[in-house]
Design an enzyme around this catalytic site. Sequence first.
Site, short mmCIF file in Angstrom:
data_model
loop_
_atom_site.label_atom_id
_atom_site.label_comp_id
_atom_site.label_asym_id
_atom_site.label_seq_id
_atom_site.Cartn_x
_atom_site.Cartn_y
_atom_site.Cartn_z
N GLN A 121 54.40 -90.24 -29.06
CA GLN A 121 54.77 -88.84 -28.79
C GLN A 121 55.72 -88.29 -29.87
O GLN A 121 56.33 -89.05 -30.63
CB GLN A 121 55.49 -88.76 -27.45
CG GLN A 121 54.62 -89.00 -26.24
CD GLN A 121 55.42 -88.83 -24.96
OE1 GLN A 121 55.63 -89.77 -24.23
NE2 GLN A 121 55.88 -87.62 -24.70
N HIS A 122 55.81 -86.98 -29.88
CA HIS A 122 56.86 -86.20 -30.56
C HIS A 122 56.79 -86.08 -32.09
O HIS A 122 57.41 -85.19 -32.65
CB HIS A 122 58.27 -86.74 -30.24
CG HIS A 122 58.56 -86.98 -28.80
ND1 HIS A 122 58.57 -85.97 -27.88
CD2 HIS A 122 58.84 -88.13 -28.12
CE1 HIS A 122 58.87 -86.49 -26.69
NE2 HIS A 122 59.03 -87.80 -26.82
N ASP A 160 51.11 -91.31 -25.84
CA ASP A 160 50.83 -92.70 -25.42
C ASP A 160 51.30 -93.00 -24.00
O ASP A 160 50.61 -93.73 -23.26
CB ASP A 160 51.36 -93.73 -26.43
CG ASP A 160 52.86 -93.61 -26.73
OD1 ASP A 160 53.53 -92.72 -26.17
OD2 ASP A 160 53.34 -94.42 -27.54
O1 LIG Z 1 59.41 -90.98 -27.50
C1 LIG Z 1 58.77 -91.60 -26.66
C2 LIG Z 1 58.59 -91.05 -25.29
O2 LIG Z 1 59.24 -89.84 -25.07
C3 LIG Z 1 58.15 -92.91 -27.03
O3 LIG Z 1 57.72 -93.62 -25.91
C4 LIG Z 1 57.04 -92.71 -28.05
O4 LIG Z 1 55.91 -92.14 -27.42
C5 LIG Z 1 56.71 -93.99 -28.81
O5 LIG Z 1 56.03 -94.90 -28.06
P1 LIG Z 1 55.74 -96.45 -28.42
O6 LIG Z 1 55.27 -96.52 -29.82
O7 LIG Z 1 57.00 -97.21 -28.18
O8 LIG Z 1 54.67 -96.83 -27.45
#
Ligand SMILES: O=C(CO)[C@@H](O)[C@H](O)COP(=O)(O)O
Length: 482
Positions: free
Chosen positions: A81-82, A239
Amino acid sequence: MTAPEGPLVAGVDSSTQSTKALVVDTATGRVVARGQAPHTVTTGEGRESDPEQWWRALLAALAECGPAAAEAAAVSVAGQQHGLVTLDAQGRPVRPALLWNDVRSAPQRELLVEQLGGPAQWARRTGSVPAPAFTVTKWAWLRRHEPEAARASAAVRLPHDFLTERLTGRAATDRGDASGTGWWSTETGTYDEEILELAGMPPELLPPVLTPGEAAGTVRDLEDSPLTPGTLVATGTGDNMAAALGLGLRPGRPVVSLGTSGTVYAVSTRRPADPSGTVSGFADARADWLPLACTLNCTVAVDRTAALLRRDREEVEPGGTVAMLPFLDGERTPHLPYATGLLTGVQQATSGGQVLQAAYDGAVFALLRALDLVLEVDPQAARAASEPLLLIGGGAKGVAWRETVRRLSGRAVQVPRAEELVALGAAAQAAGLLLGEDPGAVARRWNTAEGPVHEPVERDEEALARLDSVLEGAGELLSRKS
Ligand SMILES: O=C(CO)[C@@H](O)[C@H](O)COP(=O)(O)O
Ligand SMILES: Nc1ncnc2c1ncn2[C@@H]1O[C@H](COP(=O)(O)OP(=O)(O)O)[C@@H](O)[C@H]1O
């Protein structure tokens, strides 16, 4: 290979450390092929990755699936995300993507929160008080520090929609990932014009937000693509939203995910709006919500501690007085973007194994304290309070992680046998599109959450109280800008 019983679909998880791809039999949920390819993340001050590397990793992971990839009738891409992906008019990255765990935009975050009228305003409009993880703060950072890169941007994307657009040639995103930008309103279901104005983000740079179940397009005729041109492409999502789909999650059932990030979340039928900022009020990839709290320091921080101690990650020892807040990269939950790791209570008798256990405890403590707030969003959560926590992500494979979650939560813990729940959720979304089914129902039909349940043990109140007291006592130290 046994012949599949139904059409095949492909699900992709483009997360922080790697891309994982699965080809799945829609009739049974059986994974018929899998592939994985690594990503590079910069270290030092910021956290950046090259979106071109994600694209190559997506092609490589699908190629590793062999001939099954070409047989997939639909595909979906879920992504971390983000992240801020800036593209020029030809769709090439203007600069590397700024990732969710890059905390350099903390000062811009403070300013944006204040400019809109404070945390409560943000929570009311977007469901979240933005953390420095959120795209809006990263765009503000880029405009301040690299104005030429901001000016050169003809399109702004999130990781998953950048990849989906590469497949289809059409711009599109979904409500789940859009809800982590900070410029999409969960109140109205549209981009928030005042926030876009505040952030200096021209709306025409952003992709349309498709409704759940809509197709993003079809796969183009692409060089080096293992997918067949014309294959249906679903919207994809963030994700965490994909993992919720992959588990076929029902409201109130809590999940603890131990990946690069640590996350705790539950599907909710109520729109979250936590003005304290601990809970991010995301939309899910269907028509519900996904209140979630996220830590920056999870498996990577614990692995780093193990490496410093020259120990295997499972070589933990119980007991002792040591406490650790493993906030090596700054922290998001609690909001301490300038923090560094803190170790205290070390005595002559302290062993290396106890220090490593303290790192696990500190990482899990931060997540479990936030879980209570996540579950407060929806009264249905109370009914699910006795259900086991679902433990997923790379860390769920580790015994030390599982036992720490059991000891500090006092709850039963269920570890699904299915390992790649983000990719599986993307596959369920692709199957839903192909078959006209609800993707959550697809995942439940596939029985993806099935796995051993580890019974509850007595909650370690002493360890929790020690960590509470260290966090409270060190507030000033952890907030200090070095
Ligand atoms: O910033 C967040 C949720 O807000 C994280 O959960 C990212 O989405 C990264 O995910 P992973 O790579 O750790 O699965
Ligand atoms: N057998 C294992 N035991 C404990 N932790 C593991 C194991 N295998 C992988 N991990 C952890 O999983 C993490 C990666 O998790 P993953 O969910 O794949 O991350 P991401 O999706 O963010 O790229 C690694 O940082 C590693 O610490």
